[in-house]
Design a protein around this motif. Structure first.
Motif, PDB file in Angstrom:
ATOM      1  N   SER A  45     -26.600  26.251 -60.794  1.00 45.64           N
ATOM      2  CA  SER A  45     -26.440  26.741 -62.035  1.00 45.64           C
ATOM      3  C   SER A  45     -24.711  25.979 -62.722  1.00 45.64           C
ATOM      4  O   SER A  45     -23.988  26.214 -62.139  1.00 45.64           O
ATOM      5  CB  SER A  45     -26.371  27.610 -62.356  1.00 45.64           C
ATOM      6  N   ASP A 108     -34.163  15.599 -63.723  1.00 39.79           N
ATOM      7  CA  ASP A 108     -35.476  15.968 -62.437  1.00 39.79           C
ATOM      8  C   ASP A 108     -36.814  15.191 -63.547  1.00 39.79           C
ATOM      9  O   ASP A 108     -37.144  14.705 -62.794  1.00 39.79           O
ATOM     10  CB  ASP A 108     -35.370  17.438 -63.072  1.00 39.79           C
ATOM     11  N   ARG A 125     -30.940  14.746 -55.496  1.00 34.31           N
ATOM     12  CA  ARG A 125     -30.418  15.883 -55.839  1.00 34.31           C
ATOM     13  C   ARG A 125     -30.515  15.389 -57.338  1.00 34.31           C
ATOM     14  O   ARG A 125     -30.274  14.259 -57.904  1.00 34.31           O
ATOM     15  CB  ARG A 125     -28.853  16.457 -55.732  1.00 34.31           C
ATOM     16  N   TYR A 128     -31.439  19.633 -63.587  1.00 33.75           N
ATOM     17  CA  TYR A 128     -32.590  19.822 -64.548  1.00 33.75           C
ATOM     18  C   TYR A 128     -31.940  20.498 -66.211  1.00 33.75           C
ATOM     19  O   TYR A 128     -31.068  21.481 -65.788  1.00 33.75           O
ATOM     20  CB  TYR A 128     -33.479  20.735 -63.543  1.00 33.75           C
ATOM     21  N   THR A 149     -29.450  23.066 -64.312  1.00 34.23           N
ATOM     22  CA  THR A 149     -28.739  23.130 -62.416  1.00 34.23           C
ATOM     23  C   THR A 149     -29.250  21.813 -61.910  1.00 34.23           C
ATOM     24  O   THR A 149     -29.910  21.091 -62.248  1.00 34.23           O
ATOM     25  CB  THR A 149     -30.339  24.239 -62.037  1.00 34.23           C
ATOM     26  N   ASP A 153     -35.364  19.633 -55.489  1.00 37.65           N
ATOM     27  CA  ASP A 153     -35.788  20.541 -55.926  1.00 37.65           C
ATOM     28  C   ASP A 153     -36.227  21.600 -55.009  1.00 37.65           C
ATOM     29  O   ASP A 153     -36.271  23.029 -55.555  1.00 37.65           O
ATOM     30  CB  ASP A 153     -37.669  20.064 -55.296  1.00 37.65           C
ATOM     31  N   GLN A 156     -33.321  23.988 -56.212  1.00 39.49           N
ATOM     32  CA  GLN A 156     -32.515  23.926 -56.907  1.00 39.49           C
ATOM     33  C   GLN A 156     -33.653  25.555 -57.616  1.00 39.49           C
ATOM     34  O   GLN A 156     -33.302  26.229 -58.968  1.00 39.49           O
ATOM     35  CB  GLN A 156     -33.470  23.621 -58.330  1.00 39.49           C
ATOM     36  N   LEU A 162     -27.802  29.768 -57.981  1.00 41.20           N
ATOM     37  CA  LEU A 162     -28.632  30.571 -58.862  1.00 41.20           C
ATOM     38  C   LEU A 162     -27.529  31.355 -59.592  1.00 41.20           C
ATOM     39  O   LEU A 162     -27.443  32.482 -59.310  1.00 41.20           O
ATOM     40  CB  LEU A 162     -29.609  30.040 -59.428  1.00 41.20           C
TER      41      LEU A 162
END
Length: 185
Positions: A45, A108, A125, A128, A149, A153, A156, A162
């Motif tokens: 994050s 993303d 990487r 998003y 973030t 996938d 994340q 996060l």
């Protein structure tokens, strides 16, 4: 005849005024182009907190805002939020190493569209973007922030990568002094 002329004139004035009001209300504000500089290898994050008088001062490269994300993943800046519509080509994301070299990071959606062996969602990487929001109270204030973030996938969605804005400030040792004078009590 004069009565119908006045009614016709009033109709034209009413329609013109209505169109002018709706046009003013629907004007789309354009955002400034932006460059995000993220520490090399960062995963998880990220937050940008705006309108902090004691935050980092505005920085630009040409017409583009520059957000240098610190290793904590939370940038506290004096800049106002960059609200409005922006073309995706006007947003650039880079990993930055210790010598200042930049490696582009794609958004993303862009990596999924490419779907090439070099842009595999499990090994590449991407960023998003979650967008602008408000959070609070943080040290007594409601703050405007942008969240996003970065990672593959699976990185994340891994909870160890996060954190919400409250955890970011508490556990990432974000200096409370950055928030002084940020809001009126």
């Amino acid at each position: 005849m004069k009565f119908s002329f006045n009614i016709h004139l009033l109709k034209i004035l009413f329609i013109s005024s209505t169109i002018a009001i709706f046009s003013a209300c629907t004007e789309i504000k354009k955002s400034e182009p932006v460059i995000y500089l993220i520490p090399e290898g960062y995963i998880g994050s990220l937050y940008i907190i705006f309108n902090a008088p004691n935050g980092l001062p505005p920085k630009y490269e040409g017409e583009s805002r520059v957000y240098e994300i610190p290793p904590t993943g939370v940038l506290v800046t004096q800049m106002n939020a960059n609200e409005g519509w922006i073309e995706s080509s006007k947003m650039q994301y880079f990993y930055v190493n210790d010598t200042g070299d930049r490696t582009p990071i794609s958004e993303d959606s862009a990596s999924k569209e490419l779907n090439t062996p070099h842009s595999n969602a499990e090994t590449t990487r991407t960023v998003y973007v979650g967008g602008l929001g408000q959070s609070g109270p943080i040290y007594g204030c409601t703050v405007i922030n942008q969240s996003f973030t970065i990672g593959t996938d699976s990185e994340q969605i891994d909870s160890k990568n996060l954190f919400d804005i409250y955890d970011a400030i508490k556990f990432r040792n974000i200096d409370e002094k950055l928030f002084n004078n940020m809001c009126q009590h």
